[in-house]
Design a protein around this motif. Structure first.
Motif, mmCIF file in Angstrom:
data_model
loop_
_atom_site.group_PDB
_atom_site.id
_atom_site.type_symbol
_atom_site.label_atom_id
_atom_site.label_comp_id
_atom_site.label_asym_id
_atom_site.label_seq_id
_atom_site.Cartn_x
_atom_site.Cartn_y
_atom_site.Cartn_z
ATOM 1 N N GLY A 409 79.244 15.366 41.500
ATOM 2 C CA GLY A 409 79.256 16.802 41.771
ATOM 3 C C GLY A 409 79.480 17.127 43.228
ATOM 4 O O GLY A 409 80.140 18.114 43.564
ATOM 5 N N GLU A 410 78.952 16.277 44.115
ATOM 6 C CA GLU A 410 79.094 16.546 45.546
ATOM 7 C C GLU A 410 80.488 16.224 46.066
ATOM 8 O O GLU A 410 80.788 16.474 47.238
ATOM 9 N N SER A 617 74.495 23.056 40.751
ATOM 10 C CA SER A 617 74.050 21.985 39.865
ATOM 11 C C SER A 617 74.725 20.653 40.186
ATOM 12 O O SER A 617 75.948 20.583 40.310
ATOM 13 N N HIS A 618 73.917 19.616 40.340
ATOM 14 C CA HIS A 618 74.353 18.245 40.645
ATOM 15 C C HIS A 618 74.928 18.109 42.056
ATOM 16 O O HIS A 618 75.443 17.042 42.396
ATOM 17 N N ALA A 619 74.853 19.153 42.859
ATOM 18 C CA ALA A 619 75.368 19.052 44.232
ATOM 19 C C ALA A 619 74.433 19.770 45.205
ATOM 20 O O ALA A 619 74.861 20.240 46.253
ATOM 21 N N GLU A 620 73.150 19.815 44.853
ATOM 22 C CA GLU A 620 72.188 20.564 45.668
ATOM 23 C C GLU A 620 72.010 19.975 47.059
ATOM 24 O O GLU A 620 71.635 20.693 48.002
ATOM 25 N N ASP A 621 72.256 18.679 47.205
ATOM 26 C CA ASP A 621 72.032 18.028 48.493
ATOM 27 C C ASP A 621 73.248 18.087 49.414
ATOM 28 O O ASP A 621 73.205 17.580 50.538
ATOM 29 N N THR A 622 74.324 18.681 48.934
ATOM 30 C CA THR A 622 75.528 18.827 49.752
ATOM 31 C C THR A 622 75.459 20.131 50.544
ATOM 32 O O THR A 622 75.363 21.214 49.955
ATOM 33 N N ASP A 646 62.965 12.957 37.664
ATOM 34 C CA ASP A 646 63.533 12.707 36.331
ATOM 35 C C ASP A 646 64.679 13.688 36.108
ATOM 36 O O ASP A 646 64.441 14.873 35.851
ATOM 37 N N THR A 647 65.917 13.214 36.214
ATOM 38 C CA THR A 647 67.064 14.125 36.116
ATOM 39 C C THR A 647 67.155 14.804 34.752
ATOM 40 O O THR A 647 67.719 15.888 34.641
ATOM 41 N N SER A 648 66.590 14.180 33.715
ATOM 42 C CA SER A 648 66.668 14.782 32.385
ATOM 43 C C SER A 648 65.895 16.086 32.304
ATOM 44 O O SER A 648 66.140 16.905 31.420
ATOM 45 N N ARG A 649 64.950 16.297 33.223
ATOM 46 C CA ARG A 649 64.158 17.535 33.241
ATOM 47 C C ARG A 649 64.745 18.571 34.192
ATOM 48 O O ARG A 649 64.293 19.722 34.214
ATOM 49 N N ALA A 650 65.752 18.177 34.958
ATOM 50 C CA ALA A 650 66.248 19.054 36.029
ATOM 51 C C ALA A 650 67.434 19.913 35.625
ATOM 52 O O ALA A 650 67.665 20.978 36.214
ATOM 53 N N TYR A 651 68.207 19.462 34.627
ATOM 54 C CA TYR A 651 69.460 20.137 34.301
ATOM 55 C C TYR A 651 69.538 20.485 32.820
ATOM 56 O O TYR A 651 69.039 19.758 31.962
ATOM 57 N N PHE A 652 70.206 21.603 32.551
ATOM 58 C CA PHE A 652 70.367 22.074 31.172
ATOM 59 C C PHE A 652 71.830 22.075 30.742
ATOM 60 O O PHE A 652 72.143 22.325 29.592
ATOM 61 N N ASN A 653 72.750 21.856 31.697
ATOM 62 C CA ASN A 653 74.188 21.789 31.421
ATOM 63 C C ASN A 653 74.720 23.065 30.792
ATOM 64 O O ASN A 653 75.558 23.033 29.890
#
Length: 701
Positions: A409-410, A617-622, A646-653
């Motif tokens: 993502g980044e 999403s998936h690029a928050e650290d950029t 735990d990435t499974s709890r962080a994203y809903f896609n």
């Protein structure tokens, strides 16, 4: 027309014909026998009719496949193409649907509830043969025909097979060929050598509308109307449209500090009929060092047929058919299927990780203007049960993680732009021209006005949004605390780059303290209409929801659960934004098309709130910066930060924007830490100094 019907995709399939030709000959012989009524003595009449009609449909697709293989397809005249297109799609048109086995209701009535849904699902699945035939994909074509023959065999004995045996035949087909289907779907996005459509777009004589029929997609007035409209435009105007799109794509990389030079492929999505613009877009991308891939809209339940239009697509022949079959995967979706598909996803990406790493992201051309669709819920259609809903959520989450591991993502970006369809009405040419103008507005003017709005918002700790009149919206949104206002900002100043047209400022809200009711009287989301949509938030999470589309509360809640919450029990508010494109709002009112605008444009016509993942999403650290050099620090929320554990709890896609139009809005006010109040909008008008011109389009009647 098309000089040589030799796309690289078909060359690949030529190599596979030797191993598949004998199997294809055998299975087509059986299907010809079925069409002649062989082995149907013991069947009830309705089942004989089902297999006869379906076999005859398959034989029509075989005519196409043979014409593709021999090269004869390029010699068909326009009348031949039109007649074949009619024959292949007539059965699922609205006029024929009441007596089509593609209609789960009719299928259940004729074949019984036990078999009706399954055989209707199979009937819908077999329509993928149209795509396989036009692409010359003998492998996919053959195995799907073999499934039909296998199911037919269940009914040829004196005692018909149980519904369980029929279900198992279909179940094992999708489990056994999961690897093939998964690899195909990935490669068609990231590998230019797997591309059928780019050759069609670049090689076709676009003055000869026979090319439209080579897609193997339904061709109606929208497709023909778009092709005619583009044919009447100047090359300069078409090039300008293409430049707007590809330059937005390029700026998207620059604005986020991503290196486009590391990438070599881009995926283009568009509606059939827009080939002149797409050809110019492809050439622009070539100058950037990017090869284009184009994948077909989903034709199988495996890849999500019926859920949305992605890739290269045509306008649905019958949206009720699509809606009826959107959950056909229920027939074979279980834990074993999900685990195998995820493992195949990992294996395929690992095998092709170099290609995946060079993929830059999609460039999407949306269309809008279809009449409002009010779906009918059919008991006879297949539906996910509660366990399958959980499996879908799990698959989406883990598949997103796997994909992001290989297409980071980044490192990727996108762009999206929209244009109207002829279906929008007799003023289509005017609306098209206004949309072109809308997509090319001077972003520098908006940039300055939006900077003024952000300066007010950055002083706040929370924003309050209130509806006017009968709109019951009453929302408080908690804002991210700034550490250094001289160098940092909460809101992104969105100009016309990845998200065209210009016109919004947005942020990721703090969830704790974000509370209240969001209400919109009428909104169109992901192709579906919602009446009196109401969503309640508590600490940023959806706690309740309601609409008035159906007669019962249960149906209304299920409608939102499936299509807005995407089968999650709750979702966070992933975005709070203020749309500033009052020109788009004015266009919608002038042509009475507010209910037909896509989210892409509608979100710019008032404040909007997304349920699902944040915009980062998936690029928050950029790090991301506004044009004034300030870093946008509100890229996370309390849910997305869970990725560190735990990435499974962080994203809903998922990420669905819901907009309150200006005429349903009373005010947006900002409260500072010491309790001072400032308004961005008051009595439905912008009041921040320097934004006065935004009110001009709102004032005109």
């Amino acid at each position: 027309m098309i000089q040589e019907l030799k796309y690289c995709y078909q060359k690949k399939y030529d190599e596979e014909w030797e191993q598949i030709e004998e199997r294809l000959g055998l299975v087509m012989g059986r299907i010809a026998d079925i069409a002649r009524g062989h082995d149907q003595d013991h069947m009830p009449e309705a089942f004989g009719d089902y297999f006869d009609r379906t076999a005859r449909f398959i034989l029509q697709t075989k005519i196409v496949l043979d014409a593709v293989r021999s090269g004869e397809l390029k010699n068909w005249n326009l009348k031949q193409h039109q007649e074949m297109n009619r024959v292949l799609y007539q059965d699922i048109t609205a006029e024929e649907y009441d007596t089509s086995y593609g209609n789960p209701g009719y299928s259940a009535k004729r074949l019984g509830e036990e078999y009706g849904a399954m055989l209707s699902m199979l009937y819908a699945e077999l329509r993928a043969l149209i795509a396989y035939a036009y692409e010359g994909d003998g492998v996919s074509y053959t195995i799907l025909c073999e499934l039909f023959v296998q199911v037919h065999a269940c009914f040829t004995d004196e005692e018909m097979a149980s519904a369980r045996e029929v279900q198992q035949a279909i179940y094992w087909f999708f489990h056994d060929y999961s690897e093939l289907f998964t690899e195909q779907s990935i490669l068609k996005t990231i590998d230019p050598e797997e591309d059928f459509f780019t050759g069609l777009v670049m090689d076709a004589d676009l003055d000869d509308f026979r090319y439209l029929y080579h897609y193997g997609l339904p061709v109606g007035e929208n497709e023909l109307g778009l092709a005619r409209h583009f044919a009447g435009m100047s090359e300069a105007d078409i090039q300008k449209m293409a430049d707007t799109m590809t330059e937005g794509y390029r700026i998207g990389f620059v604005a986020t500090g991503k290196d486009l030079s590391k990438k070599s492929t881009v995926n283009v999505e568009y509606a059939v009929g827009m080939e002149r613009m797409v050809r110019a877009v492809i050439r622009n991308f070539e100058q950037m060092g990017l090869k284009t891939t184009i994948f077909r809209e989903a034709v199988s339940s495996f890849s999500g047929r019926g859920s949305s239009k992605r890739g290269c697509y045509s306008i649905a022949v019958n949206r009720q058919f699509d809606y009826d079959h959107r959950q056909d995967k229920a027939l074979y979706l279980d834990k074993a299927f999900v685990e195998r598909r995820l493992e195949t996803l990992r294996t395929t990406y690992e095998k092709h990780k170099e290609l995946a790493g060079k993929y830059a992201g999609p460039a999407i051309i949306e269309v809008f203007g279809e009449p409002i669709f009010a779906p009918v819920n059919k008991k006879a259609a297949l539906h996910y049960d509660e366990k399958q809903n959980g499996l879908n959520v799990r698959y989406a989450s883990e598949a997103g993680e796997i994909t992001n591991r290989y297409i980071k993502g980044e490192e990727r970006s996108f762009t999206i732009i929209a244009y109207p369809l002829p279906a929008i009405g007799v003023r289509f040419p005017e609306i098209f021209d206004r949309t072109v103008a809308l997509n090319t507005l001077d972003y520098s003017r908006y940039q300055k006005m939006q900077e003024a709005i952000i300066a007010v918002l950055d002083r706040g700790v929370k924003a309050h949004i209130k509806g006017s009149g009968s709109n019951e919206t009453n929302l408080t949104v908690a804002l991210y605390p700034l550490g250094d206002p001289q160098k940092e900002t909460i809101f992104e100043n969105c100009v016309a780059d990845v998200n065209i047209p210009v016109g919004e400022v947005f942020t990721s809200p703090v969830l704790r303290g974000t509370n209240g009711l969001l209400h919109v009287s009428s909104v169109y989301l992901n192709g579906l209409h919602y009446k009196e949509l109401k969503i309640t938030f508590r600490d940023g999470m959806v706690t309740d929801y309601f609409c008035e589309n159906f007669a019962t509360e249960q149906e209304n809640r299920k409608y939102i659960y499936d299509n807005v919450l995407m089968q999650h029990d709750t979702l966070p508010m992933g975005e709070f934004a203020i749309g500033t494109n009052t020109t788009a709002y004015r266009m919608a009112r002038d042509f009475d098309i507010a209910d037909k605008l896509p989210i892409l444009i509608a979100e710019k016509t008032g404040p909007h709130f997304a349920v699902g993942d944040t915009c980062y999403s998936h690029a928050e650290d950029t790090p991301v910066y506004n044009p004034d050099g300030k870093e946008i620090v509100a890229r996370d929320n309390e849910v997305s930060t869970l990725r560190k554990e735990d990435t499974s709890r962080a994203y809903f896609n998922c990420h669905t924007d819901i907009t309150i139009p200006y005429d349903e809005l009373d005010s947006i006010r900002v409260e500072t830490a010491d309790g001072n109040i400032s308004y961005v909008i008051r009595d439905g008008r912008f009041v921040v100094p320097g934004t006065e011109e935004l009110n001009g389009p709102l004032e005109r009647s």
